[in-house]
Design a protein around this motif. Structure first.
Motif, mmCIF file in Angstrom:
data_model
loop_
_atom_site.group_PDB
_atom_site.id
_atom_site.type_symbol
_atom_site.label_atom_id
_atom_site.label_comp_id
_atom_site.label_asym_id
_atom_site.label_seq_id
_atom_site.Cartn_x
_atom_site.Cartn_y
_atom_site.Cartn_z
ATOM 1 N N GLU A 20 43.664 -6.519 55.175
ATOM 2 C CA GLU A 20 42.484 -5.929 55.813
ATOM 3 C C GLU A 20 42.403 -4.458 55.463
ATOM 4 O O GLU A 20 43.395 -3.741 55.494
ATOM 5 C CB GLU A 20 42.561 -6.092 57.331
ATOM 6 C CG GLU A 20 42.254 -7.489 57.781
ATOM 7 C CD GLU A 20 42.102 -7.591 59.285
ATOM 8 O OE1 GLU A 20 41.000 -7.909 59.743
ATOM 9 O OE2 GLU A 20 43.100 -7.353 59.977
ATOM 10 N N PRO A 23 38.294 -0.120 58.949
ATOM 11 C CA PRO A 23 36.841 -0.184 59.172
ATOM 12 C C PRO A 23 36.118 0.970 58.480
ATOM 13 O O PRO A 23 36.598 2.100 58.453
ATOM 14 C CB PRO A 23 36.708 -0.078 60.693
ATOM 15 C CG PRO A 23 38.032 -0.506 61.222
ATOM 16 C CD PRO A 23 39.045 -0.096 60.188
ATOM 17 N N ASP A 26 30.386 1.381 59.187
ATOM 18 C CA ASP A 26 29.734 0.392 60.045
ATOM 19 C C ASP A 26 30.681 -0.188 61.098
ATOM 20 O O ASP A 26 30.283 -1.003 61.921
ATOM 21 C CB ASP A 26 29.137 -0.734 59.209
ATOM 22 C CG ASP A 26 30.193 -1.492 58.402
ATOM 23 O OD1 ASP A 26 31.396 -1.173 58.497
ATOM 24 O OD2 ASP A 26 29.796 -2.422 57.670
ATOM 25 N N GLN A 28 33.126 -2.174 60.624
ATOM 26 C CA GLN A 28 33.619 -3.492 60.248
ATOM 27 C C GLN A 28 34.812 -3.374 59.305
ATOM 28 O O GLN A 28 34.752 -2.663 58.307
ATOM 29 C CB GLN A 28 32.509 -4.293 59.546
ATOM 30 C CG GLN A 28 31.324 -4.615 60.417
ATOM 31 C CD GLN A 28 31.665 -5.671 61.451
ATOM 32 O OE1 GLN A 28 32.414 -6.586 61.189
ATOM 33 N NE2 GLN A 28 31.110 -5.515 62.638
ATOM 34 N N SER A 30 37.152 -4.961 56.440
ATOM 35 C CA SER A 30 36.865 -5.890 55.347
ATOM 36 C C SER A 30 38.175 -6.372 54.737
ATOM 37 O O SER A 30 39.239 -5.812 54.982
ATOM 38 C CB SER A 30 35.989 -5.218 54.284
ATOM 39 O OG SER A 30 36.665 -4.109 53.727
#
Length: 93
Positions: A20, A23, A26, A28, A30
């Motif tokens: 991962e 963030p 935004d 989030q 990814s």
């Protein structure tokens, strides 16, 4: 290599792991490809994916196969053997 060898479809068995990413703007998180391993058999790729998915820091792992046309270099869409943990949507391939 003979001409007959060049025309045979090659099958590649892949284990691919993901981590991962932090963030972004935004908010989030990814996924990013971390490692890729190629094997001679489906079971080897699947076993490696199962082991890798248990490692700390590994978000998820895929084991899949793809076919390659050696004459054109084209590679087909992946056929998943196993998908473990957090992995990208299949549309992302």
């Amino acid at each position: 290599m003979s001409i007959a060898d060049e025309s045979e479809t090659k099958i590649h068995y892949i284990c691919q792991t993901y981590v991962e990413q932090k963030p972004g703007r935004d908010g989030q998180a990814s996924l990013k490809i971390d490692k890729q391993f190629q094997y001679l058999t489906a079971s080897e790729a699947q076993n490696r994916a199962e082991r890798e998915a248990q490692h700390e820091g590994c978000a998820g792992a895929d084991a899949y196969m793809v076919s390659e046309d050696p004459s054109s270099g084209e590679v087909g869409s992946p056929s998943f053997l196993v998908r473990l943990g957090k992995v990208p949507e299949t549309d992302d391939f």
